[in-house]
Structure formats: structure tokens, C-alpha cells
Design an enzyme around this catalytic site. Sequence first.
Site, PDB file in Angstrom:
ATOM      1  N   LYS A 265       0.834  -1.204   0.000  1.00  0.00           N
ATOM      2  CA  LYS A 265       0.000   0.000   0.000  1.00  0.00           C
ATOM      3  C   LYS A 265       0.869   1.255   0.000  1.00  0.00           C
ATOM      4  CE  LYS A 265      -3.938  -1.841   2.643  1.00  0.00           C
ATOM      5  NZ  LYS A 265      -4.967  -1.638   1.610  1.00  0.00           N
ATOM      6  N   ASP A 276      -7.571  -2.937  10.753  1.00  0.00           N
ATOM      7  CA  ASP A 276      -8.053  -3.961   9.825  1.00  0.00           C
ATOM      8  C   ASP A 276      -8.521  -5.238  10.546  1.00  0.00           C
ATOM      9  OD1 ASP A 276      -8.760  -4.398   7.193  1.00  0.00           O
ATOM     10  OD2 ASP A 276      -6.847  -5.297   6.623  1.00  0.00           O
ATOM     11  N   ASP A 335      -2.949  -7.640  -1.623  1.00  0.00           N
ATOM     12  CA  ASP A 335      -3.676  -6.703  -0.759  1.00  0.00           C
ATOM     13  C   ASP A 335      -5.155  -7.085  -0.619  1.00  0.00           C
ATOM     14  OD1 ASP A 335      -4.017  -4.581   0.909  1.00  0.00           O
ATOM     15  OD2 ASP A 335      -3.995  -3.037  -0.664  1.00  0.00           O
ATOM     16  N   ARG A 339     -10.376 -11.524   2.126  1.00  0.00           N
ATOM     17  CA  ARG A 339     -11.183 -12.621   1.588  1.00  0.00           C
ATOM     18  C   ARG A 339     -10.428 -13.948   1.649  1.00  0.00           C
ATOM     19  NH1 ARG A 339     -11.591  -9.370  -4.003  1.00  0.00           N
ATOM     20  NH2 ARG A 339     -11.295  -7.666  -2.529  1.00  0.00           N
TER      21      ARG A 339
HETATM   22  N1  BES Z   1      -8.207  -3.664   4.469  1.00  0.00           N
HETATM   23  C1  BES Z   1      -8.336  -3.303   3.110  1.00  0.00           C
HETATM   24  C2  BES Z   1      -9.626  -2.546   2.820  1.00  0.00           C
HETATM   25  C3  BES Z   1      -9.694  -1.121   3.292  1.00  0.00           C
HETATM   26  C4  BES Z   1      -9.060  -0.116   2.601  1.00  0.00           C
HETATM   27  C5  BES Z   1     -10.438  -0.785   4.395  1.00  0.00           C
HETATM   28  C6  BES Z   1      -9.157   1.193   3.024  1.00  0.00           C
HETATM   29  C7  BES Z   1     -10.557   0.514   4.812  1.00  0.00           C
HETATM   30  C8  BES Z   1      -9.904   1.513   4.118  1.00  0.00           C
HETATM   31  C9  BES Z   1      -8.334  -4.543   2.231  1.00  0.00           C
HETATM   32  O1  BES Z   1      -7.543  -5.592   2.666  1.00  0.00           O
HETATM   33  C10 BES Z   1      -7.791  -4.122   0.902  1.00  0.00           C
HETATM   34  O2  BES Z   1      -6.670  -3.758   0.852  1.00  0.00           O
HETATM   35  N2  BES Z   1      -8.635  -4.185  -0.126  1.00  0.00           N
HETATM   36  C11 BES Z   1      -8.245  -3.761  -1.425  1.00  0.00           C
HETATM   37  C12 BES Z   1      -8.793  -4.769  -2.414  1.00  0.00           C
HETATM   38  C13 BES Z   1      -8.273  -4.589  -3.800  1.00  0.00           C
HETATM   39  C14 BES Z   1      -6.810  -4.959  -3.862  1.00  0.00           C
HETATM   40  C15 BES Z   1      -9.081  -5.443  -4.738  1.00  0.00           C
HETATM   41  C16 BES Z   1      -8.827  -2.387  -1.680  1.00  0.00           C
HETATM   42  O3  BES Z   1      -9.962  -2.118  -1.282  1.00  0.00           O
HETATM   43  O4  BES Z   1      -8.123  -1.566  -2.243  1.00  0.00           O
HETATM   44 ZN    ZN Z   2      -7.233  -5.681   4.686  1.00  0.00          ZN
HETATM   45 MN    MN Z   3      -5.541  -5.404   1.991  1.00  0.00          MN
END
Ligand code: BES
Ligand code: ZN
Ligand code: MN
Length: 488
Positions: A265, A276, A335, A339
Amino acid sequence: MNFELKPLDLAGSSQLKSDALIVILASGHKLGKDLLSQKINSAIKAGEIDTKPGKLLSLFKVDGCFAPRIVVVGAGEGSARQIRQAVTAAMSALRSGAGTLKRLVVVLAGQETGVVLRSAVTAVADASYVYVTTKSKFEERTLERVIVCVPTAKVLDLDFRKTVATIYGVEFAKEWANRPANHATPVALAQAARSLARHDRISCQVFGPKEVQKLGMGSFAAVAQGSAQPLRFIVLKYEGAARSQAPTVLVGKGITFDTGGISIKPAAEMDEMKFDMSGAASVLGVFRSLAELRPQINVIGLVPACENMPGGKALKPGDVVTSMSGQTIEVLNTDAEGRLILCDALTYAERFKPRAVVDIATLTGACVIALGNVRSGLFASNDQLADRLLAAGEATQDLCWRMPLDEDYAEPLKSNFADVANVGGRPAGAITAAKFLHRFADKFPWAHLDIAGTAWKGGAAKGATGRPVGLLLEFLLSDLPIPAVNRK
Ligand code: BES
Ligand code: ZN
Ligand code: MN
């Protein structure tokens, strides 16, 4: 903190030993002939206070009242939102004063319903919450006792007990979600779960890497493999009904820190990825509430807990892992790890032959874009389950909104090298994530709450909200016949 509900009017409540008194003035209020009522009446005549939202009058040392400080606050027609805003304003007026607030009396004048009561008590708890665990110098919460006065306490007793139980759960969830990742490791989270098993009817089992490997949770294990912190799989049980009664299973995402892994990230606001594990924290919180309320239901809590880190041992984009269900997964983006840990927990849930499974996860940034920080995303394979969750959200003002699960949304998850890919494209990101989970939840009625936007606040007020503990507890109780105590 200690809460008590008393059947008292304004006159009676003004005699209670306390440091401050909050009078919530909503439409339909009836003032008496006592000294405080007279004082408020003359202020109303002078236009100093009325039921208008945002109106606030601070009084000091009123004849005939025990509490030195009194705040009268307008709450309009007494909607949940108006009550919350009124109480929050009154609490900040009290905080700006000099004396310490140990004992507080709150009087509902007008609109004395369950919703109003719940909203008022919750707002008091919210306004007085302080995080202290990792500070060496801090101002502690001084508030010890809150007495809420309503004309007839009996009919509101169940609402009150549910609200107080919710507050204990919410504060437990906030505490663990707020703790930084070096203080809330998977091992520490498992310890927190174990501590809940001190309560009657609750038991806890914790699995480490070896057991998880043996169970065949190859997807969960793959996320954890890049971290120096060993994973934990937590199984909590609340047994309040006969063994023959099928349990509801709650599954909480427990990523104690999400760097993104090799698909790392950006640096900005990455600290917030300590939150998280908010889904996991909400499951622990619900168990804390159950310990308090002791309802006659059976509940299982499952928490896969680990860090998502880059490193020489980390999972790589393109790797294919085998989940506990036997389905293989191509990890196109490390990331999208939530899931990957949840799918194995969902498969594990099958063994309980559950009446329903609800997973709770800070799953996608896309859900934040769709619904902001007002409503959590709700996905469900079963309409009845969806309706119960929606209703529980409305009743507790811990709102959610139903999103679709059409099969066409699963198209982008097709993979050339495995049964399924862990990401689709950017469009409908919250829904493709839910469709991924859906593949692992075909053996029971299933719902998924994406709490990415609602679990914490950023900016100056950065901190966990304790959501959706209120929604979940109310949902679990909605399976119960209404106890006699609630009947008029
Ligand atoms: N924990 C994050 C989701 C998240 C992001 C929650 C920002 C709150 C604020 C999750 O693990 C993640 O990184 N999801 C990605 C998925 C993508 C790679 C398909 C996302 O939402 O960018
Ligand atoms: Zn996450
Ligand atoms: Mn993630």
C-alpha cells in the site's frame, strides 16, 4: 462505568446525589411545579431555551437541586439523531466546566421511548470514552455512574439492559481496534478472546500455525506466511440455549496489520490499517455483550488473525493457494487478503450446522467509496436474514444498506490458473469481494457486512467506533421471543 434506570420525573431526579444533571427537552415534555421545572419554564418564556435542536442552557447551583451543574438541551421531536446530537452537545458543555464529572443524571423530558433511551445512553458513553492503554500521561475517564430517569422505567427495562450490554461490547471492541498493531498482535487478540471465557457460558479455543495447516486452511496460512508474528485461529462459543439449537456463527476479519503485502500500500494513512481487525474486534465485543445479557441463544465466534506483510517468505502475486474447501485461488493481488483468510473460516463454520453465518470485515476501499462512513455494506444470500440485519441496524442506529450479489458480478473473478482469482477489476470492488466469499458460503444462509467505512474514524477524531456491535447484538436477539419483562 455503571448505569441505572430510575422511574423519576424532573422533580425526583433533581434530588439525586450527582455532579451534573442533563435535561433532554423534546417535544411533548411536561414540566412540573418543582423549583427546577419553574426555572426551566421561566427560561422557556424568556426564549433562553426550547426544544429546538442545538439550543443549550447551562445553569449553576439551582435552588432545590442537588447537582451543582445543570444542562438543559433541546432535542426537537426526539429522533435518534437529534437525541444523539443533544447529548453530545451537553456532554461537551459539561466537559468545558471546571468540576470533575463522576456521577451524572440524565433526564428524558418528552418522547420517552426505547429509541430515545438507547440513543441518549449510547451518546453519553461515546462522549465519555477515552483511550489510554498506550499513553504514559493521560486524563482518565472520571465518569463512574450514570443514572437515567424516565417517567415509567418498567416498559423500557429491556431496551435499557440491551443498551448497557451493547456499551460494554462496543467499548471492548473499541479498545482492541484502537490498540496499535504491536500491542494487538494475533497472539494478543487470542489472549483477549481467552479472557472472555472467564464469563459464564463462554468458552474459547485457539489454534496456531500447525493446527491451521492440518485443517487445510492453505489460503489463511498463505496470508500469514510473510509475517514474523504467528497466526491464530480463534473459536469462541456462547452456550445460552440447549445444544440441539443450531448456533449463529459470526466470523470477524482479524488482520492485525495490513501493509498490502508484496502488493504494498502507499505510505499515506497506512497506520490506519491497524484497524483492519475491526471485524474481529466486533465479534469479541459481541461476546462481551452476551456475557452481560446472558440471552438464551447459541453463538459461535470465529476469528482468523494474522498480519499481512511483505518479505522473503511472503505470498506473491500469481501464487496459487488451496483453500480448506478444496478450491484453488490465484492471488493476483496480495492486498486482497481479507477474503483469503475469511474463505477458510467460512468453510470451518460448516461443521457447526449453523442457522446462519454472518461475516464482518473491513474488506474493501470500494465500500467506503460507495457508502462512506454512514452505513455498512450488507450482502446476503437469504432475504430473511438480510431483513433481520437491516431491521437490527435501524433499531440500534448502527445502519447498513443491502447490496446486490448477481452472478454476473462474479465474472471478473475468473482465472486461467486456478478455480478463482482473488480480485476482479476496479468496478464494483465491494461486490466482487462479496462474490468471492459467496463461493465459500453455499452450505448455510449467509450474510457479509463490509465495515471498511464504518469501523473507525480518521482525521482529528481518529479512533474505532465499535460498530457494528450494536447491530449484531440486536440481530442475535431478534431470534428470541420477547421476554416477559418487556411486556406491559
Ligand atoms: N483492508 C483493506 C480494505 C480497506 C481499505 C479498508 C481502506 C478501509 C480503508 C483490504 O484488505 C484491501 O486492501 N482491499 C483492497 C482490495 C483490492 C486490492 C481489490 C482495496 O480495497 O483496495
Ligand atoms: Zn485488509
Ligand atoms: Mn488489503
